[in-house]
Design an enzyme around this catalytic site. Structure first.
Site, PDB file in Angstrom:
ATOM      1  CB  ALA A 156      35.195  36.866  34.830  1.00 58.41           C
ATOM      2  CG  ASP A 265      40.007  39.493  48.164  1.00 56.01           C
ATOM      3  OD1 ASP A 265      40.242  38.915  49.242  1.00 56.01           O
ATOM      4  OD2 ASP A 265      39.710  38.882  47.124  1.00 56.01           O
TER       5      ASP A 265
END
Lengths: 474, 303
Positions: A156, A265
């Site tokens: 990305a 995360d």
């Protein structure tokens, strides 16, 4: 006999029924009752005959026979023995299904498929709603102006952008879909999860733009993340602000956990903060992955600093307490201005944890002494140090919350939902517990940020932009 | 003598006739049983704690999403794909998902993706199987740690489709469904009701586990049958558990009232499921762990 064949061919309730099925149902019920009666008798007489029968039932043609050399559990062995003569081959599962119309595959079938579908009258109202949304510009790339590039990785690229519709700033995350394995898992997870999450403390996904080779996610834009915020205030945050940030973090997390979604995360870089001081969870790409990630979207090495010791020691357990450890580390980092366990390897990370919280024992972590990895590291025996010595600015309630977040026993860690009710937050008042999901904590007038003592220059990061700034910040 | 339930029905409808697994071995160090199944048996303390903290909320949120994800007459507009073809395809996906050691959750999601896509887009019969593996791939990318590779999936279709075709179709499906993929599944509700049952006082853990296994088999079977697409996953889960308790003659069956469905609806669904079970006894016995299959001698033992 013919009737029998006929019956055998029936596979489903969807196909037209004949009386054979009704007959068979009756027969089935009879047989079922008979067998049960028989079983009861057998059991009464101490026979095991039926168990035997059941075993044979499962034995032949099982689609789940164990692979050779593996799965030698007693269960599997029983089944395997009984149909040893049947070799399984790849052909059994891999096959071209002979479907009703077995025509050759036209090369352009996918295009055709797309074309046809465009002409189909839209059956769902949601579809037509989407059509009307697209009339005003949603779902179209030309609606957004790309500004600076914010970051790039393997999957990305993130740009700052502006929406022509609203004039608002947005973050454009461009994900390339052209990969060997098709669309990246992380993209699929992130989009499908975020679409169902509507909460003031979770980053909003405004729009999804699907072009041929690319998927662009349009997020609300937030200037800062917690890491930058801490840097901007010289790593000295007001303890009152720490509490407000903690509450928002827990609120967002409780909402996710309440939907069986884990973040997995958590770290200061993934907590975005806007000018108002609203904190939002971001980067859900890994949320469903069970394996421990080692590389991020942008191919950076994943930081170990916020990872719980059970995961560092190889646990693949996957449940809500996994996020709570990271919340503790972040709490500590906000209060003290430094990361709690900044290890660069797994061993160093564990060492830092054990040096501060004490090397785990059977008392603090049942089962740890039989953990092979733990034994292999052969850590020295550290005694737990009082947390208050390391985070002197934290009040006793804060220390208690932190202690309950940083427990070795994962199941003992306080849940996000329970943590919101912790006495540490009592000073925020009662109304913070009554907020609707999408209402910001700052919609309550009693909740106001204080000036961070370490902040240099203007009162609040990015306050030069000023006009949206709240009076209360000062 | 004709034996009920011995029709090996799903098999004759297109599922492979012989066992799977041995040829390829298990991918992830597990046996041929899906990880989900094994995990379920050795439920961890951590997950139990999470259920106590959030179980009610998980249930409410999934229940709230249910109708949005319910496919509506997926085949009504299909010129070529029939209920029979769908049955064949899903009956093939069942052993395929076991072959890869995937969870029931992944299978349920794949079937949901398949049905919702069918409701929006006419599909030619000759690419129907490709749609099946594409749906499975997308489902796995969502909930599995190690989704099967495109290569493996293509090989299962005897390489009649190309990588590019699969990737194109994946894009089309994602686009069509607008990335709405997090459907509540029968597998989630089975887990939930069973967990609630275990938490109740005086629960019989053995009965709960057996009912859960048998119900999972029944629910898996029902995925292949078009007639069951009209039932909501939570109704199917409750009915499968109710039927399992009935078939196993449990002393303390699950109180089906916790599902919130009226008795009539539950009874109707249970009757349909019982009919399905009776037609597919053999297939069902193959879907069950042997210790549970042993308790179901009425599943038929003809061959």
């Amino acid at each position: 006999m013919n009737k029998m064949k006929n019956f055998k061919r029936r596979f489903s309730l969807s196909v037209p029924r004949t009386e054979t099925i009704e007959e068979s149902l009756t027969e089935f019920t009879e047989q079922f009752n008979q067998l049960n009666n028989q079983r009861n008798e057998d059991l009464a007489q101490g026979h095991l005959q039926l168990a035997q029968l059941g075993r044979e039932v499962a034995a032949d043609g099982s689609p789940v026979s164990p692979p050779e050399g593996q799965g030698r559990s007693p269960v599997a062995a029983v089944r395997y023995r009984n149909h040893g003569q049947r070799r399984c081959s790849m052909e059994d599962v891999s096959r071209r299904l002979s479907l009703p119309m077995d025509i050759r595959l036209p090369p352009e079938f996918l295009q055709k498929l797309q074309m046809e579908s465009l002409e189909l009258p839209k059956p769902l109202s949601r579809m037509s709603r989407r059509a009307s949304l697209s009339d005003i510009g949603f779902g179209k790339l030309e609606t957004y102006i790309k500004l600076d590039k914010l970051g790039e990785g393997t999957y990305a690229t993130v740009f700052k952008g502006r929406s022509k519709l609203t004039e608002n700033l947005v973050a454009l995350k461009e994900i390339r879909l052209e990969h060997e394995e098709g669309a990246p898992c992380t993209a699929i997870r992130e989009v499908s999860l975020l679409k169902n999450l509507k909460h003031a403390n979770i980053v909003t996904l405004h729009d999804i733009i699907h072009t041929e080779r690319c998927l662009t996610l349009v997020f609300e834009y937030l200037d800062n993340d917690l890491k930058q915020y801490l840097e901007n205030c010289g790593n000295l945050m007001s303890v009152h602000n720490v509490k407000i940030f903690m509450f928002q973090l827990l609120r967002g997390l409780a909402y996710c956990h309440g939907r069986k979604i884990l973040h997995r995360d958590l770290k200061p870089q993934n907590l975005l903060i806007n000018e108002r001081g609203e904190l939002k969870l971001a980067d859900f790409g890994l949320a469903r992955a069970k394996s421990v990630p080692t590389k991020t979207y942008s191919n950076e090495v994943v930081t170990l600093w916020y990872r719980p010791p059970d995961v560092l020691l190889g646990s693949t357990e996957y449940s809500t307490p996994i996020d709570m450890w990271g919340v503790g580390c972040i709490h500590y980092e906000m209060v003290t201005g430094r990361p709690m366990f900044p290890g660069s390897t797994v061993k160093e990370e564990l060492h830092l944890i054990f040096r501060l919280l004490g090397t785990p024992t059977e008392d603090t972590w049942p089962g740890i002494t039989s953990n092979e990895e733990f034994k292999a590291y052969n850590f020295s025996q550290y005694r737990a140090q009082p947390l208050i010595n390391h985070a002197p600015r934290l009040d006793s309630e804060g220390v208690d919350l932190l202690t309950n977040l940083l427990l070795y026993r994962a199941k003992g860690r306080i849940s996000a939902q329970a943590a919101l009710q912790h006495p540490y937050f009592r000073s925020l008042g009662e109304r913070v517990h009554l907020l609707p999901d999408t209402a910001s904590i700052f919609s309550l007038k009693e909740i106001q940020l204080q000036r961070d003592p370490g902040h240099r220059g203007s009162a609040f990061p990015h306050s030069a932009r000023g006009k949206n700034r709240r009076q209360s910040i000062f | 003598r004709r034996r009920a339930g011995g029709a090996a029905a799903l098999r004759s409808a297109g599922a492979p006739a012989a066992p799977l697994g041995a040829a390829r071995g298990a991918r992830h160090g597990g046996g041929a049983w899906g990880r989900g199944r094994r995990r379920r048996r050795g439920e961890s303390a951590q997950e139990l704690q999470a259920f106590r903290d959030y179980g009610e909320s998980w249930y409410r949120s999934r229940k709230g999403l249910e109708s949005r994800f319910q496919p509506r007459e997926p085949l009504a507009r299909q010129p070529q794909v029939t209920a029979e073809a769908r049955c064949k395809l899903v009956s093939w996906l069942i052993p395929v998902h076991r072959h890869f050691g995937l969870s029931l959750e992944a299978l349920c999601l794949a079937v949901n993706i398949l049905d919702r896509f069918l409701a929006t887009t006419p599909v030619a019969a000759d690419c129907f199987q490709l749609l099946g593996v594409t749906a499975l791939l997308i489902a796995c990318k969502q909930v599995e740690v190690h989704p099967p590779s495109v290569k493996e999936l293509l090989a299962l279709c005897c390489d009649v489709f190309t990588r590019q075709q699969l990737r194109n179709l994946e894009c089309i499906v994602l686009h069509r469904l607008d990335f709405d993929l997090a459907a509540p599944t029968v597998s989630f509700f089975l887990e939930h009701f069973s967990q609630v049952r275990l938490e109740a006082r005086g629960a019989d853990a053995g009965e709960a586990a057996d009912a859960r296994s048998l119900a999972a088999g029944v629910a898996e079977l029902s995925l292949a049958d078009y007639a069951f697409t009209k039932y909501a996953p939570s109704l199917l889960a409750a009915s499968s558990l109710g039927l399992a308790d009935r078939l196993l003659r449990h002393r303390s069956p699950l109180d089906l009232r916790i599902s919130g469905y009226p008795e009539g609806l539950l009874r109707d669904c249970m009757d349909q499921l019982q009919l399905l079970v009776c037609l597919n006894g053999r297939s069902l016995s193959l879907l069950l762990p042997s210790e549970v299959a042993q308790k179901c001698p009425w599943l038929g033992d003809d061959r």
